[in-house]
Design a protein around this motif. Structure first.
Motif, PDB file in Angstrom:
ATOM      1  N   VAL A 130       0.834  -1.202   0.000  1.00  0.00           N
ATOM      2  CA  VAL A 130       0.000   0.000   0.000  1.00  0.00           C
ATOM      3  C   VAL A 130       0.871   1.255   0.000  1.00  0.00           C
ATOM      4  O   VAL A 130       0.599   2.229  -0.708  1.00  0.00           O
ATOM      5  CB  VAL A 130      -0.930  -0.010   1.228  1.00  0.00           C
ATOM      6  N   GLN A 135       3.587   5.560  -3.249  1.00  0.00           N
ATOM      7  CA  GLN A 135       4.830   6.070  -3.856  1.00  0.00           C
ATOM      8  C   GLN A 135       4.703   6.107  -5.377  1.00  0.00           C
ATOM      9  O   GLN A 135       5.083   7.074  -6.020  1.00  0.00           O
ATOM     10  CB  GLN A 135       6.009   5.161  -3.500  1.00  0.00           C
ATOM     11  N   SER A 136       4.143   5.011  -5.928  1.00  0.00           N
ATOM     12  CA  SER A 136       4.048   4.932  -7.386  1.00  0.00           C
ATOM     13  C   SER A 136       3.109   5.987  -7.942  1.00  0.00           C
ATOM     14  O   SER A 136       3.124   6.274  -9.123  1.00  0.00           O
ATOM     15  CB  SER A 136       3.602   3.537  -7.815  1.00  0.00           C
ATOM     16  N   MET A 137       2.253   6.559  -7.099  1.00  0.00           N
ATOM     17  CA  MET A 137       1.359   7.619  -7.563  1.00  0.00           C
ATOM     18  C   MET A 137       1.999   8.992  -7.424  1.00  0.00           C
ATOM     19  O   MET A 137       1.377   9.998  -7.724  1.00  0.00           O
ATOM     20  CB  MET A 137       0.069   7.609  -6.739  1.00  0.00           C
ATOM     21  N   GLY A 138       3.217   9.020  -6.903  1.00  0.00           N
ATOM     22  CA  GLY A 138       3.908  10.294  -6.778  1.00  0.00           C
ATOM     23  C   GLY A 138       3.689  10.988  -5.448  1.00  0.00           C
ATOM     24  O   GLY A 138       3.871  12.201  -5.352  1.00  0.00           O
ATOM     25  N   ALA A 139       3.299  10.234  -4.405  1.00  0.00           N
ATOM     26  CA  ALA A 139       3.067  10.843  -3.095  1.00  0.00           C
ATOM     27  C   ALA A 139       4.395  11.254  -2.451  1.00  0.00           C
ATOM     28  O   ALA A 139       5.404  10.594  -2.613  1.00  0.00           O
ATOM     29  CB  ALA A 139       2.340   9.866  -2.180  1.00  0.00           C
ATOM     30  N   THR A 140       4.350  12.379  -1.707  1.00  0.00           N
ATOM     31  CA  THR A 140       5.524  12.786  -0.950  1.00  0.00           C
ATOM     32  C   THR A 140       5.542  12.007   0.359  1.00  0.00           C
ATOM     33  O   THR A 140       4.553  11.373   0.729  1.00  0.00           O
ATOM     34  CB  THR A 140       5.480  14.285  -0.603  1.00  0.00           C
ATOM     35  N   GLN A 143       2.748  13.188   2.548  1.00  0.00           N
ATOM     36  CA  GLN A 143       1.442  12.667   2.121  1.00  0.00           C
ATOM     37  C   GLN A 143       1.292  11.210   2.526  1.00  0.00           C
ATOM     38  O   GLN A 143       0.217  10.778   2.942  1.00  0.00           O
ATOM     39  CB  GLN A 143       1.298  12.809   0.600  1.00  0.00           C
ATOM     40  N   LYS A 147      -1.756  10.312   4.782  1.00  0.00           N
ATOM     41  CA  LYS A 147      -2.846   9.652   4.072  1.00  0.00           C
ATOM     42  C   LYS A 147      -2.775   8.132   4.110  1.00  0.00           C
ATOM     43  O   LYS A 147      -3.749   7.460   3.811  1.00  0.00           O
ATOM     44  CB  LYS A 147      -2.867  10.116   2.610  1.00  0.00           C
ATOM     45  N   GLU A 152      -4.208   4.047   8.030  1.00  0.00           N
ATOM     46  CA  GLU A 152      -4.174   2.595   7.891  1.00  0.00           C
ATOM     47  C   GLU A 152      -3.782   1.893   9.192  1.00  0.00           C
ATOM     48  O   GLU A 152      -4.017   0.705   9.359  1.00  0.00           O
ATOM     49  CB  GLU A 152      -3.212   2.182   6.774  1.00  0.00           C
TER      50      GLU A 152
ATOM     51  N   ASN B  52       8.483   3.339 -13.218  1.00  0.00           N
ATOM     52  CA  ASN B  52       8.023   4.444 -12.368  1.00  0.00           C
ATOM     53  C   ASN B  52       8.992   4.735 -11.227  1.00  0.00           C
ATOM     54  O   ASN B  52       8.637   5.319 -10.228  1.00  0.00           O
ATOM     55  CB  ASN B  52       6.596   4.209 -11.856  1.00  0.00           C
ATOM     56  N   ARG B  78       8.430  12.477  -8.826  1.00  0.00           N
ATOM     57  CA  ARG B  78       7.040  12.406  -8.367  1.00  0.00           C
ATOM     58  C   ARG B  78       6.088  12.921  -9.447  1.00  0.00           C
ATOM     59  O   ARG B  78       5.035  12.355  -9.673  1.00  0.00           O
ATOM     60  CB  ARG B  78       6.863  13.188  -7.066  1.00  0.00           C
ATOM     61  N   ARG B  81       5.705  10.317 -11.995  1.00  0.00           N
ATOM     62  CA  ARG B  81       4.884   9.204 -11.507  1.00  0.00           C
ATOM     63  C   ARG B  81       3.395   9.494 -11.638  1.00  0.00           C
ATOM     64  O   ARG B  81       2.589   8.585 -11.798  1.00  0.00           O
ATOM     65  CB  ARG B  81       5.226   8.894 -10.048  1.00  0.00           C
ATOM     66  N   LEU B  82       3.031  10.780 -11.531  1.00  0.00           N
ATOM     67  CA  LEU B  82       1.619  11.130 -11.678  1.00  0.00           C
ATOM     68  C   LEU B  82       1.100  10.703 -13.044  1.00  0.00           C
ATOM     69  O   LEU B  82      -0.088  10.440 -13.220  1.00  0.00           O
ATOM     70  CB  LEU B  82       1.421  12.646 -11.517  1.00  0.00           C
ATOM     71  N   MET B  86      -0.483   2.433 -12.010  1.00  0.00           N
ATOM     72  CA  MET B  86      -0.006   1.068 -11.800  1.00  0.00           C
ATOM     73  C   MET B  86      -1.064   0.251 -11.068  1.00  0.00           C
ATOM     74  O   MET B  86      -1.705   0.742 -10.139  1.00  0.00           O
ATOM     75  CB  MET B  86       1.288   1.084 -10.990  1.00  0.00           C
ATOM     76  N   LEU B  93      -5.161  -1.636  -2.091  1.00  0.00           N
ATOM     77  CA  LEU B  93      -6.108  -0.559  -1.790  1.00  0.00           C
ATOM     78  C   LEU B  93      -5.963  -0.171  -0.321  1.00  0.00           C
ATOM     79  O   LEU B  93      -5.462  -0.946   0.491  1.00  0.00           O
ATOM     80  CB  LEU B  93      -7.545  -1.027  -2.045  1.00  0.00           C
ATOM     81  N   LEU B  94      -6.441   1.040   0.006  1.00  0.00           N
ATOM     82  CA  LEU B  94      -6.445   1.458   1.403  1.00  0.00           C
ATOM     83  C   LEU B  94      -7.742   0.942   2.024  1.00  0.00           C
ATOM     84  O   LEU B  94      -8.831   1.327   1.586  1.00  0.00           O
ATOM     85  CB  LEU B  94      -6.400   2.985   1.489  1.00  0.00           C
ATOM     86  N   ARG B  97     -10.423   3.413   3.382  1.00  0.00           N
ATOM     87  CA  ARG B  97     -11.183   4.298   2.497  1.00  0.00           C
ATOM     88  C   ARG B  97     -12.218   3.526   1.694  1.00  0.00           C
ATOM     89  O   ARG B  97     -11.998   2.373   1.353  1.00  0.00           O
ATOM     90  CB  ARG B  97     -10.235   4.969   1.498  1.00  0.00           C
ATOM     91  N   PHE B 105      -7.823   9.046  -4.096  1.00  0.00           N
ATOM     92  CA  PHE B 105      -6.500   9.110  -3.441  1.00  0.00           C
ATOM     93  C   PHE B 105      -5.404   9.709  -4.329  1.00  0.00           C
ATOM     94  O   PHE B 105      -4.750  10.684  -3.938  1.00  0.00           O
ATOM     95  CB  PHE B 105      -6.138   7.708  -2.943  1.00  0.00           C
ATOM     96  N   PRO B 106      -5.189   9.187  -5.563  1.00  0.00           N
ATOM     97  CA  PRO B 106      -4.145   9.789  -6.398  1.00  0.00           C
ATOM     98  C   PRO B 106      -4.456  11.230  -6.781  1.00  0.00           C
ATOM     99  O   PRO B 106      -3.533  12.020  -7.017  1.00  0.00           O
ATOM    100  CB  PRO B 106      -4.102   8.903  -7.639  1.00  0.00           C
ATOM    101  N   GLU B 108      -5.910  13.372  -4.754  1.00  0.00           N
ATOM    102  CA  GLU B 108      -5.481  14.155  -3.580  1.00  0.00           C
ATOM    103  C   GLU B 108      -3.980  14.384  -3.646  1.00  0.00           C
ATOM    104  O   GLU B 108      -3.490  15.472  -3.353  1.00  0.00           O
ATOM    105  CB  GLU B 108      -5.811  13.399  -2.287  1.00  0.00           C
ATOM    106  N   ILE B 109      -3.261  13.328  -4.029  1.00  0.00           N
ATOM    107  CA  ILE B 109      -1.803  13.457  -4.129  1.00  0.00           C
ATOM    108  C   ILE B 109      -1.442  14.528  -5.145  1.00  0.00           C
ATOM    109  O   ILE B 109      -0.531  15.319  -4.931  1.00  0.00           O
ATOM    110  CB  ILE B 109      -1.172  12.093  -4.491  1.00  0.00           C
ATOM    111  N   LYS B 111      -3.153  17.042  -5.725  1.00  0.00           N
ATOM    112  CA  LYS B 111      -3.740  18.293  -5.219  1.00  0.00           C
ATOM    113  C   LYS B 111      -4.859  18.835  -6.111  1.00  0.00           C
ATOM    114  O   LYS B 111      -4.955  20.026  -6.362  1.00  0.00           O
ATOM    115  CB  LYS B 111      -2.658  19.360  -5.027  1.00  0.00           C
ATOM    116  N   ARG B 153      -8.387   3.685  -9.926  1.00  0.00           N
ATOM    117  CA  ARG B 153      -7.431   4.506  -9.194  1.00  0.00           C
ATOM    118  C   ARG B 153      -6.212   4.814 -10.073  1.00  0.00           C
ATOM    119  O   ARG B 153      -5.713   5.936 -10.096  1.00  0.00           O
ATOM    120  CB  ARG B 153      -7.006   3.749  -7.923  1.00  0.00           C
TER     121      ARG B 153
END
Lengths: 228, 346
Positions: A130, A135-140, A143, A147, A152, B52, B78, B81-82, B86, B93-94, B97, B105-106, B108-109, B111, B153
């Motif tokens: 998870v 990370q793969s979505m580009g989260a810092t 974040q 999040k 979790e 990625n 980063r 990666r947006l 993947m 999944l979280l 949520r 979620f992505p 929000e990342i 913004k 997602r």
């Protein structure tokens, strides 16, 4: 009057209820204030331990070592010794070594490292996939903490704080014995030294009730947040 | 366009150096579904994770549309990666949520403001067939539904590329096909480049345009899926192809063949391979009309659908008094561009 027999436990006319309520309030106050600080401080320390664990950078490794050493040392010191050890520090910080306020530094310093370890374990139990997905979505990093890590691991964080607050209630009683006030203090002074067993019994029952209520609230919260 | 150039990845393990990926050169064209197939431990995951920046090559470079991923770090990585979605074998999944919140979620990342986020997530939930389940938690969903959330997602930030890391390996065959159909329709609708890694040749056959076979970190064979299925070169590729076309029961066929041969000593056993439109033409009956002296019995046959059309194989026995008639029939089949392989002459 025979104050040593078994019947002495039930001589409730000897209980000063005003004292009892104010002692209860002191215990609740000490527990609540310290649990709030412990929750914040412990979460920060636990996060620090988690984030610096297994890092390749030297700075992080040293930080991890220092925090881990601090946590391990203060977790190992028996509480009653810790209070005595911290007396000068308590005097300096709180301006007094008597009363509920004076108990706070030792309560916090003994419980925060314990909770920090629970927080670290809770974070380690999160499925690594998870975190990697985030990370793969580009989260810092921030974040990911806000999040992923915190939400979790929330059930584990809450049940951790429940366990910690129950041991804190025990500590407040011990602190009471050397002048911090609260139910421990009352049981020791009025119950033991004045040989009034009814006071000891009532103080015990109230403490047990407080522990039960803590556990009950904790369980309900965990049940509500855990959607697994 | 994705480009792997001389990519190698070496891990330092206790037992010494492990070469997870060695000298990989690969070009993945835009808008295609590209499959990388290999057994576990072949280095597929390492390869896809380089796209990625979850892994970096020890030597060589990985480039997406001119940007060298292997050279990025921090904010630049980063941001890159947006643009890459993947999906994972275990969905990732979280649990805390709901479906809609997971899809958000992505966003929000990235913004994206709340209002747009909700609209986009709602649209995606519908796209992947989860309308009505928006407020369910992952624990209330089936495996296939979870992967649909994963796909929605992954699409949230309008990626240029979708990476699929064994996305159907934890699903049952029925659900696997549903998820594969979804991936295919998304590839067509959004003109998205999809890179699929899998150990199941079924996945390759069903949705991929091109395939690379990875063995012990090296690419041993690559090309259009139909070509690889028709003419697998390497032993490992043949094994993968057999896994899917089911000619693993060739042993049974051999028994039938030898029985037929003892019955009809003058027979010839032939394997015919059809592909594309030929599979739909009545080539065999036309052959019989042209060579009426030839008798035919069918031993075994199968047809598989791939992205580039049907692929059929047919084992037949041809019997004739005159050997010339058989040779003529075989020649005729060859002129119809059917591949003819004589297995046994009687």
């Amino acid at each position: 009057m025979d104050n040593n027999g078994f019947a002495s436990y039930f001589r409730f006319s000897n209980v000063d209820w005003n004292n009892m309520w104010s002692a209860t309030w002191e215990t609740v106050w000490m527990t609540l204030v310290s649990i709030i600080v412990v929750a914040i401080l412990g979460a920060l320390l636990g996060l620090l331990l988690f984030e610096t664990n297994g890092s390749s950078s030297w700075g992080a490794r040293i930080l991890n070592w220092v925090v881990a050493a601090f946590v391990n040392i203060f977790r190992s010191i028996p509480f009653i010794i810790l209070i005595v050890l911290l007396l000068p520090a308590t005097q300096a910080i709180m301006g007094t070594i008597i009363g509920p306020k004076a108990a706070l530094p030792s309560l916090i310093i003994s419980a925060a490292p314990f909770y920090a370890r629970l927080v670290e374990i809770a974070f380690h139990e999160i499925d690594h996939g998870v975190i990697e997905a985030a990370q793969s979505m580009g989260a810092t990093r921030t974040q990911i903490i806000g999040k992923v890590l915190l939400p979790e691991s929330m059930p584990a964080l809450v049940s951790g704080i429940t366990v910690t607050s129950i041991s804190l209630i025990g500590y407040t009683a011990m602190a009471g014995a050397i002048g911090a006030g609260g139910l421990g203090n009352l049981a020791y002074l009025d119950g033991f030294q004045a040989n009034n067993n009814a006071v000891t019994l009532v103080a015990t029952v109230i403490i047990v009730l407080i522990v039960f209520i803590c556990q009950f609230i904790g369980d309900i919260l965990v049940k509500r947040i855990d959607k697994r | 366009m994705i480009e792997f150039k001389d990519v190698s990845k070496t891990f330092n393990a206790k037992e010494g150096q492990v070469h997870a990926v060695e000298d990989v050169n690969l070009n993945i064209p835009d808008g295609k579904i590209y499959g990388i197939v290999g057994y576990s431990g072949a280095g597929k995951s390492t390869l896809i994770r380089m796209l990625n920046g979850l892994e970096f090559p020890t030597t060589g470079s990985v480039t997406i549309n001119g940007t060298e991923i292997s050279g990025l770090s921090g904010k630049a990585l980063r941001n890159q990666r947006l643009k890459i979605g993947m999906i994972f074998q275990h969905f990732n999944l979280l649990w805390s949520r709901t479906v809609i919140e997971n899809i958000e979620f992505p966003l929000e990342i990235a913004k994206v403001p709340k209002k747009q986020r909700v609209e986009k997530a709602q649209h995606l939930a519908e796209l992947v067939g989860l309308a009505g389940r928006e407020n369910a938690y992952p624990s209330e969903l089936s495996g296939g539904q979870k992967q649909r959330v994963g796909i929605a997602r992954a699409l949230a930030n309008d990626p240029e590329i979708l990476l699929s890391d064994e996305a159907t390996s934890a699903l049952d065959p029925q659900t696997t096909d549903e998820v594969l159909d979804l991936l295919l329709s998304i590839n067509k609708q959004l003109n998205l480049t999809v890179v699929v890694i899998t150990h199941e040749m079924h996945v390759i056959r069903k949705i991929c345009d091109q395939v690379a076979v990875l063995d012990a970190g090296k690419i041993v064979e690559q090309g259009p899926v139909l070509d690889v299925f028709k003419r697998p070169q390497q032993t490992i590729t043949k094994r993968f192809v057999n896994q899917e076309t089911g000619s693993s029961n060739l042993d049974d066929t051999t028994v039938v063949v030898s029985e037929l041969l003892t019955k009809y000593s003058n027979g010839v056993i032939v394997k015919l391979t059809f592909h594309g439109d030929q599979a739909k033409l009545p080539i065999v009956s036309e052959m019989l009309r042209q060579f009426p002296d030839v008798d035919l019995s069918i031993i075994e046959g199968s047809i598989h659908q791939t992205q580039e059309g049907a692929l059929g194989s047919l084992y037949i026995q041809l019997i004739a008094e005159q050997q010339d008639n058989i040779n003529g029939a075989l020649e005729y089949l060859k002129t119809m561009r059917v591949e003819v392989e004589v297995i046994k002459r009687g």
